[in-house]
Design a protein around this motif. Structure first.
Motif, PDB file in Angstrom:
ATOM      1  N   LEU A 108     -13.555  -3.629   5.698  1.00 21.27           N
ATOM      2  CA  LEU A 108     -12.976  -2.418   5.126  1.00 21.27           C
ATOM      3  C   LEU A 108     -14.035  -1.594   4.407  1.00 21.27           C
ATOM      4  O   LEU A 108     -13.974  -0.353   4.412  1.00 21.27           O
ATOM      5  CB  LEU A 108     -11.853  -2.793   4.155  1.00 21.27           C
TER       6      LEU A 108
ATOM      7  N   GLU B 156      -8.481 -12.467   4.490  1.00 18.41           N
ATOM      8  CA  GLU B 156      -8.730 -11.444   3.487  1.00 18.41           C
ATOM      9  C   GLU B 156     -10.217 -11.170   3.271  1.00 18.41           C
ATOM     10  O   GLU B 156     -10.639 -10.011   3.166  1.00 18.41           O
ATOM     11  CB  GLU B 156      -8.080 -11.834   2.155  1.00 18.41           C
TER      12      GLU B 156
ATOM     13  N   TRP C  32       0.849  -1.183   0.000  1.00 16.94           N
ATOM     14  CA  TRP C  32       0.000   0.000   0.000  1.00 16.94           C
ATOM     15  C   TRP C  32       0.889   1.239   0.000  1.00 16.94           C
ATOM     16  O   TRP C  32       1.923   1.279   0.656  1.00 16.94           O
ATOM     17  CB  TRP C  32      -0.865   0.069   1.254  1.00 16.94           C
TER      18      TRP C  32
ATOM     19  N   GLY D 226      -0.755   3.188   6.598  1.00 15.16           N
ATOM     20  CA  GLY D 226      -1.238   2.814   5.279  1.00 15.16           C
ATOM     21  C   GLY D 226      -0.527   3.478   4.131  1.00 15.16           C
ATOM     22  O   GLY D 226      -0.706   3.085   2.983  1.00 15.16           O
TER      23      GLY D 226
ATOM     24  N   TYR E  11      -5.918  -7.052  12.100  1.00 17.62           N
ATOM     25  CA  TYR E  11      -5.845  -8.284  11.321  1.00 17.62           C
ATOM     26  C   TYR E  11      -4.437  -8.836  11.156  1.00 17.62           C
ATOM     27  O   TYR E  11      -4.270 -10.012  10.823  1.00 17.62           O
ATOM     28  CB  TYR E  11      -6.450  -8.057   9.930  1.00 17.62           C
TER      29      TYR E  11
ATOM     30  N   PHE F 196     -11.507  -9.200   6.142  1.00 16.07           N
ATOM     31  CA  PHE F 196     -10.909  -7.869   6.139  1.00 16.07           C
ATOM     32  C   PHE F 196     -11.589  -6.972   5.111  1.00 16.07           C
ATOM     33  O   PHE F 196     -11.955  -5.825   5.414  1.00 16.07           O
ATOM     34  CB  PHE F 196      -9.413  -7.967   5.846  1.00 16.07           C
TER      35      PHE F 196
ATOM     36  N   ILE G  16      -3.525 -12.348   6.505  1.00 21.02           N
ATOM     37  CA  ILE G  16      -4.784 -11.895   7.092  1.00 21.02           C
ATOM     38  C   ILE G  16      -5.926 -12.798   6.630  1.00 21.02           C
ATOM     39  O   ILE G  16      -5.765 -13.590   5.697  1.00 21.02           O
ATOM     40  CB  ILE G  16      -5.112 -10.438   6.699  1.00 21.02           C
TER      41      ILE G  16
ATOM     42  N   ASP H 172      -8.280   2.514   6.935  1.00 17.65           N
ATOM     43  CA  ASP H 172      -7.717   1.291   6.348  1.00 17.65           C
ATOM     44  C   ASP H 172      -6.607   0.718   7.223  1.00 17.65           C
ATOM     45  O   ASP H 172      -6.587  -0.481   7.509  1.00 17.65           O
ATOM     46  CB  ASP H 172      -7.184   1.595   4.938  1.00 17.65           C
ATOM     47  N   ASP H 173      -5.681   1.553   7.671  1.00 16.15           N
ATOM     48  CA  ASP H 173      -4.588   1.032   8.480  1.00 16.15           C
ATOM     49  C   ASP H 173      -5.030   0.734   9.911  1.00 16.15           C
ATOM     50  O   ASP H 173      -4.522  -0.195  10.542  1.00 16.15           O
ATOM     51  CB  ASP H 173      -3.370   1.967   8.464  1.00 16.15           C
TER      52      ASP H 173
ATOM     53  N   LEU I 251      -6.371  -2.690   9.548  1.00 20.53           N
ATOM     54  CA  LEU I 251      -5.327  -3.676   9.299  1.00 20.53           C
ATOM     55  C   LEU I 251      -4.598  -4.036  10.586  1.00 20.53           C
ATOM     56  O   LEU I 251      -4.159  -5.182  10.764  1.00 20.53           O
ATOM     57  CB  LEU I 251      -4.329  -3.137   8.264  1.00 20.53           C
TER      58      LEU I 251
END
Length: 306
Positions: free
Chosen positions: A167, A160, A87, A148, A180, A163, A158, A173-174, A177
């Motif tokens: 999300l 996914e 990212w 991020g 996760y 997530f 993760i 976003d971060d 994360l």
């Protein structure tokens, strides 16, 4: 010689810029750069047409129930062809070894993040730089907090599907994360300019506070306690507090190679800690990227055009 594992770089942006050029120049065979926009941007499409197939435009569409950034990252992850994901943000300089540095980091540590240094562009943002050095730079470096703007992980690191589902119904976003994946911070810093006007800086303050509120609520309690203690110390023992806070902040700046006069604002920022925290918590909405967000709870977000 072993070929490096291919990566998909996900870059949310509003148009083709220096960051796109810098990252595209660092791609190796098998890598790809996904330039993610809310809508089809002609200038981006034109620049991509002149490049190999390793650079693609991804149209994320308008966010519904999440932030524009979260929506862009989700769209980029869906479109990415590689298992190793990077990212990035478009608001800082990516030196020629940036992507290879993240490759080496993953091989050595697994999921990895670089560290931001937020530099103010307006007077209020410059005054608040000590808070960003503590909550952004120091916290990311020491607390296993992902940034991020520059990080690498693999899909298998993760859950996914879960997530991406989460999300698409949140703002940060971060921040998500962090819940996760276990992220290792490396010592490299990236200088990121923030603010630009007093209003934009205040909106950022609200957003940053609410990220902590929804993803690390116990940290809000810690901030309140620490802010209260600092304020009391500044009021009761102004001269010693001024000297100690300024010296301590100078040390933190030096540890991260930040050469800015703004460490001198440590004392007034400490006095303002509780009002700033209260302001961020009390405000019901904030503006980010041209949209107004009402963040009711971690997974309940209303989005309006600004």
């Amino acid at each position: 010689m072993v070929e490096p594992t291919p990566v998909s770089v996900i870059l949310p942006t509003t148009g083709w810029n220096d960051a796109c050029e810098e990252i595209a120049a660092q791609l190796r065979p098998g890598d790809e750069l996904l330039v993610v926009c809310d809508r089809a941007v002609e200038s981006v499409a034109e620049r991509i047409d002149d490049r190999p197939d390793d650079v693609r435009l991804v149209v994320a569409g308008e966010p519904e129930g999440c932030s524009g950034k979260a929506n862009a990252i989700a769209a980029g992850m869906d479109a990415a062809e590689c298992d190793r994901l990077v990212w990035s943000d478009d608001d800082y300089h990516h030196p020629p070894d940036w992507l290879d540095g993240l490759r080496r980091d993953y091989e050595r540590y697994g999921p990895t993040t670089e560290v931001p240094v937020f530099v103010g562009r307006d007077p209020l943002a410059r005054l608040l730089e000590p808070t960003h050095v503590l909550s952004g730079t120091l916290a990311v470096s020491q607390g296993g907090v992902p940034w991020g703007g520059s990080l690498v992980f693999e899909r298998d690191d993760i859950d996914e599907a879960a997530f991406l589902s989460d999300l698409r119904r949140t703002v940060s976003d971060d921040g998500l994360l962090m819940e996760y994946a276990d992220i290792t911070s490396v010592g490299r810093t990236r200088r990121v300019e923030i603010g630009g006007s007093v209003r934009e800086t205040l909106e950022n303050q609200v957003r940053f506070t609410k990220i902590v509120r929804h993803h690390e609520p116990t940290a809000i309690v810690g901030q309140f306690v620490l802010g209260t203690v600092l304020t009391a110390g500044c009021v009761l023992f102004p001269l010693p507090a001024l000297v100690l806070l300024t010296a301590a902040m100078a040390g933190v700046y030096a540890a991260f190679g930040v050469r800015r006069w703004t460490f001198l604002a440590a004392y007034p920022v400490a006095l303002a800690a509780i009002p700033l925290l209260a302001y961020g918590l009390v405000r019901r909405t904030f503006v980010w990227g041209g949209r107004r967000y009402r963040w009711h709870s971690k997974f309940d977000v209303s989005v309006e055009a600004e």
